[in-house]
Design a protein around this motif. Structure first.
Motif, PDB file in Angstrom:
ATOM      1  N   LYS A   1       2.799  16.770  37.119  1.00 46.87           N
ATOM      2  CA  LYS A   1       4.058  17.537  37.023  1.00 46.87           C
ATOM      3  C   LYS A   1       5.221  16.549  36.895  1.00 46.87           C
ATOM      4  O   LYS A   1       5.332  15.615  37.694  1.00 46.87           O
ATOM      5  CB  LYS A   1       4.208  18.417  38.269  1.00 46.87           C
ATOM      6  CG  LYS A   1       5.327  19.431  38.151  1.00 46.87           C
ATOM      7  CD  LYS A   1       5.230  20.477  39.244  1.00 46.87           C
ATOM      8  CE  LYS A   1       6.407  21.424  39.164  1.00 46.87           C
ATOM      9  NZ  LYS A   1       6.422  22.378  40.271  1.00 46.87           N
ATOM     10  N   TYR A   2       6.077  16.792  35.910  1.00 43.45           N
ATOM     11  CA  TYR A   2       7.209  15.897  35.658  1.00 43.45           C
ATOM     12  C   TYR A   2       6.725  14.439  35.661  1.00 43.45           C
ATOM     13  O   TYR A   2       7.213  13.591  36.415  1.00 43.45           O
ATOM     14  CB  TYR A   2       8.310  16.120  36.700  1.00 43.45           C
ATOM     15  CG  TYR A   2       8.805  17.539  36.789  1.00 43.45           C
ATOM     16  CD1 TYR A   2       9.248  18.232  35.648  1.00 43.45           C
ATOM     17  CD2 TYR A   2       8.840  18.222  38.005  1.00 43.45           C
ATOM     18  CE1 TYR A   2       9.713  19.544  35.730  1.00 43.45           C
ATOM     19  CE2 TYR A   2       9.303  19.533  38.089  1.00 43.45           C
ATOM     20  CZ  TYR A   2       9.737  20.185  36.954  1.00 43.45           C
ATOM     21  OH  TYR A   2      10.197  21.469  37.041  1.00 43.45           O
TER      22      TYR A   2
ATOM     23  N   THR B   1       5.075  18.154  32.096  1.00 41.30           N
ATOM     24  CA  THR B   1       4.183  18.869  33.012  1.00 41.30           C
ATOM     25  C   THR B   1       2.948  19.278  32.219  1.00 41.30           C
ATOM     26  O   THR B   1       3.071  19.840  31.119  1.00 41.30           O
ATOM     27  CB  THR B   1       4.893  20.111  33.596  1.00 41.30           C
ATOM     28  OG1 THR B   1       6.012  19.654  34.378  1.00 41.30           O
ATOM     29  CG2 THR B   1       3.960  20.931  34.479  1.00 41.30           C
TER      30      THR B   1
ATOM     31  N   GLY C   1      11.836  19.928  40.699  1.00 43.79           N
ATOM     32  CA  GLY C   1      12.497  20.511  39.528  1.00 43.79           C
ATOM     33  C   GLY C   1      14.007  20.355  39.646  1.00 43.79           C
ATOM     34  O   GLY C   1      14.557  20.287  40.750  1.00 43.79           O
TER      35      GLY C   1
ATOM     36  N   TYR D   1      16.055  22.544  37.929  1.00 48.38           N
ATOM     37  CA  TYR D   1      16.639  23.846  37.610  1.00 48.38           C
ATOM     38  C   TYR D   1      15.934  24.938  38.412  1.00 48.38           C
ATOM     39  O   TYR D   1      14.818  24.735  38.896  1.00 48.38           O
ATOM     40  CB  TYR D   1      16.499  24.126  36.102  1.00 48.38           C
ATOM     41  CG  TYR D   1      17.258  23.115  35.277  1.00 48.38           C
ATOM     42  CD1 TYR D   1      18.605  23.295  34.997  1.00 48.38           C
ATOM     43  CD2 TYR D   1      16.641  21.949  34.826  1.00 48.38           C
ATOM     44  CE1 TYR D   1      19.324  22.358  34.276  1.00 48.38           C
ATOM     45  CE2 TYR D   1      17.352  20.995  34.104  1.00 48.38           C
ATOM     46  CZ  TYR D   1      18.686  21.206  33.837  1.00 48.38           C
ATOM     47  OH  TYR D   1      19.405  20.274  33.144  1.00 48.38           O
TER      48      TYR D   1
ATOM     49  N   ASP E   1      11.517  26.421  37.608  1.00 49.04           N
ATOM     50  CA  ASP E   1      10.694  25.216  37.762  1.00 49.04           C
ATOM     51  C   ASP E   1       9.547  25.228  36.747  1.00 49.04           C
ATOM     52  O   ASP E   1       9.070  26.304  36.378  1.00 49.04           O
ATOM     53  CB  ASP E   1      10.125  25.246  39.187  1.00 49.04           C
ATOM     54  CG  ASP E   1       9.580  23.914  39.651  1.00 49.04           C
ATOM     55  OD1 ASP E   1       9.866  22.888  39.012  1.00 49.04           O
ATOM     56  OD2 ASP E   1       8.860  23.910  40.667  1.00 49.04           O
ATOM     57  N   ASP E   2       9.113  24.060  36.290  1.00 48.93           N
ATOM     58  CA  ASP E   2       7.899  24.015  35.468  1.00 48.93           C
ATOM     59  C   ASP E   2       6.720  24.547  36.293  1.00 48.93           C
ATOM     60  O   ASP E   2       6.633  24.262  37.492  1.00 48.93           O
ATOM     61  CB  ASP E   2       7.572  22.580  35.032  1.00 48.93           C
ATOM     62  CG  ASP E   2       8.436  22.114  33.879  1.00 48.93           C
ATOM     63  OD1 ASP E   2       9.381  22.830  33.523  1.00 48.93           O
ATOM     64  OD2 ASP E   2       8.160  21.017  33.353  1.00 48.93           O
TER      65      ASP E   2
ATOM     66  N   ARG F   1      20.725  16.488  38.857  1.00 47.34           N
ATOM     67  CA  ARG F   1      20.802  17.183  37.559  1.00 47.34           C
ATOM     68  C   ARG F   1      21.915  16.643  36.658  1.00 47.34           C
ATOM     69  O   ARG F   1      21.660  16.359  35.478  1.00 47.34           O
ATOM     70  CB  ARG F   1      20.966  18.684  37.796  1.00 47.34           C
ATOM     71  CG  ARG F   1      20.739  19.516  36.556  1.00 47.34           C
ATOM     72  CD  ARG F   1      21.055  20.994  36.774  1.00 47.34           C
ATOM     73  NE  ARG F   1      20.613  21.508  38.044  1.00 47.34           N
ATOM     74  CZ  ARG F   1      21.425  21.928  39.020  1.00 47.34           C
ATOM     75  NH1 ARG F   1      22.736  21.921  38.854  1.00 47.34           N
ATOM     76  NH2 ARG F   1      20.942  22.384  40.147  1.00 47.34           N
TER      77      ARG F   1
ATOM     78  N   ARG G   1      12.868  18.474  32.790  1.00 52.42           N
ATOM     79  CA  ARG G   1      13.478  19.490  33.657  1.00 52.42           C
ATOM     80  C   ARG G   1      13.184  19.195  35.134  1.00 52.42           C
ATOM     81  O   ARG G   1      13.379  20.038  35.994  1.00 52.42           O
ATOM     82  CB  ARG G   1      12.945  20.867  33.280  1.00 52.42           C
ATOM     83  CG  ARG G   1      13.315  21.256  31.846  1.00 52.42           C
ATOM     84  CD  ARG G   1      12.745  22.602  31.486  1.00 52.42           C
ATOM     85  NE  ARG G   1      13.131  23.619  32.449  1.00 52.42           N
ATOM     86  CZ  ARG G   1      14.327  24.212  32.500  1.00 52.42           C
ATOM     87  NH1 ARG G   1      15.242  23.903  31.632  1.00 52.42           N
ATOM     88  NH2 ARG G   1      14.586  25.132  33.415  1.00 52.42           N
ATOM     89  N   GLY G   2      12.726  17.970  35.411  1.00 54.26           N
ATOM     90  CA  GLY G   2      12.450  17.596  36.786  1.00 54.26           C
ATOM     91  C   GLY G   2      11.939  16.172  36.847  1.00 54.26           C
ATOM     92  O   GLY G   2      11.833  15.492  35.818  1.00 54.26           O
TER      93      GLY G   2
END
Ligand SMILES: Cc1ncc(COP(=O)(O)O)c(C=O)c1O
Length: 428
Positions: free
Chosen positions: A187-188, A195, A226, A228, A231-232, A320, A346-347
């Motif tokens: 993830k990220y 991800t 994440g 935002y 989240d993914d 962010r 996005r993370g």
């Protein structure tokens, strides 16, 4: 696709590189000293976790779930800490050992376990001629360093937009019994921010390794990171494995290093019950128990996954704008020139940047001369050997927004100058 400099005639290119050199010289004259090298949280982020330090005093009860955190015992970690990390990873607490303050340390220990004791009774890797690990690249240099340290042959596997190249992973894992593991940040990912897609996770879970002691080293370091609200979504690999009844395939790792205090939080490994029993053969020799006081501080502060997620939303507020500044500065400075591509995660903690072939070492060296330290070129590849010499890892978290903006101006200016120089040299 040729860079914009490659399409210029000789005179225009000469004029342009002169102008770009002047831009870089002007930046150098500012005497900057900026560091965009390592993925450390900024002081503002770390400060958000200071209240964790206030949850225990000399008056506090140090007993939790009937376990005395102030003494030896509970070698798998405080039951409540196992529950917390299990909630974060969405696995069964019985399948989690919480130990130490560094997930990288646990990864090192498990590779060490495989070398000295062997995985689940298999021949210890120290007695084998060659041991290989697959290394999705660009990837995390410290993963590669662990296996390199043990003398493992690190084999690069290209990262794609959906995860590692699974055709290659399947071919190597399923045909070569010397392939004993693969490093993954699902993830990220560090540094691409990718991800892994559902299909990638399913293909990992469906692997039929040629080696019985092959494991996926699933480092979920950025599980709650994440930037935002949206989240993914990462498919839970243990859920997929449970569907197929094959759970002895994955060691999953996580820590609170980028949730609370880097290197001073809590770390965990999740695995099948049989794999955990196997891991205990080494971990219970290594220590009587781990630091349960720090575990207690974390569980007293975080009542559960939701509390962690809320805390991470505060972290994201700080982080962010930095990621958005990276995207904006790179777009403003480089879009349309065909000299670079970059990710817009996005993370996580990183952005992966690719300049023209043969440019990364020169860009990093030029940035350093101008006063900006970047992660060393090649660091994202096993043995520091980026075959295209194009990839640079951007770590935007530590500098202030102002410093980050200046550092990115330098990166943009140096990328353009190096691309211009490469175009000119190719004609000489
Ligand atoms: C993918 C990944 N795993 C692990 C770590 C280190 O984690 P820890 O502090 O728990 O050892 C990092 C730190 O940057 C990381 O990026």
């Amino acid at each position: 696709m040729p860079t914009c400099y490659e399409t210029m005639d000789d005179a225009a290119l000469a004029r342009e590189t002169e102008r770009l050199q002047a831009d870089v010289d002007a930046l150098a004259a500012q005497g900057l000293t900026l560091d965009m090298a390592r993925g450390k949280p900024s002081p503002a982020q770390v400060d958000l976790s200071r209240p964790v330090l206030d949850v225990l005093t000399s008056e506090s009860s140090l007993t939790d779930d009937g376990v005395d955190a102030a003494n030896y015992g509970a070698p798998d970690g405080l039951p409540s800490a196992r529950r917390l990390m299990a909630e974060v990873l969405e696995v069964d607490p019985a399948h989690v050992i919480v130990a130490g303050s560094s997930s990288l340390n646990l990864m090192y220990d498990l590779v060490g376990h495989a070398f000295t004791r062997g995985v689940r009774g298999a021949t210890p890797w120290s007695e084998l001629g060659e041991v290989k690990f697959l290394c999705p690249a660009p990837g995390y240099d410290r993963h590669f360093a662990v296996t390199e340290h043990f003398g493992v042959t690190n084999v690069p596997v290209p990262m794609t937009e959906t995860g590692p190249d699974m055709d290659l992973v399947e071919r190597l894992v399923e045909t070569d019994p010397t392939v004993k593991g693969i490093w993954c940040v699902p993830k990220y990912q560090n540094p691409t921010g990718v991800t892994f897609s559902d299909e990638t996770v399913r293909r990992f879970a469906g692997l039929r390794p040629a080696a019985e002691d092959f494991r996926i080293y699933w480092d979920n370091a950025y599980v709650v990171h994440g930037l935002y609200d949206q989240d993914d979504e990462l498919l839970n690999i243990f859920d997929v494995l449970a569907e197929t009844g094959r759970e002895d395939l994955v060691y999953e790792f996580a820590s609170t290093s980028k949730v609370t205090f880097p290197g001073s939080g809590i770390a965990c490994v999740a695995a099948s019950p049989k794999d955990l029993d196997d891991i205990r053969l080494s971990s219970n020799i290594q220590r009587v128990c781990s630091d349960k006081i720090t575990q207690l501080m974390h569980v007293r502060y975080f009542s559960g996954r939701e509390a962690v997620v809320d805390h991470m939303a505060l972290m994201a507020e700080v982080l962010r704008p930095k990621f958005e500044l990276v995207e904006q500065k790179l777009t403003d400075g480089l879009a349309g020139l065909d000299v670079a591509t970059w990710t817009n995660p996005r993370g996580g903690y990183f952005v992966s940047f690719d300049g023209p072939d043969g440019s990364a070492k020169r860009i990093v060296a030029m940035c350093r001369e101008v006063g900006v330290t970047l992660t060393g070129a090649g660091a994202t590849w096993p043995y520091g050997d980026d075959p295209r010499d194009s990839n640079i890892r951007i770590a935007p978290s530590y500098p202030t927004l102002e410093e980050l903006g200046q550092a990115l101006d330098v990166l943009v200016a140096c990328t353009k100058l190096v691309a211009g120089q490469l175009a000119a040299e190719a004609r000489a």
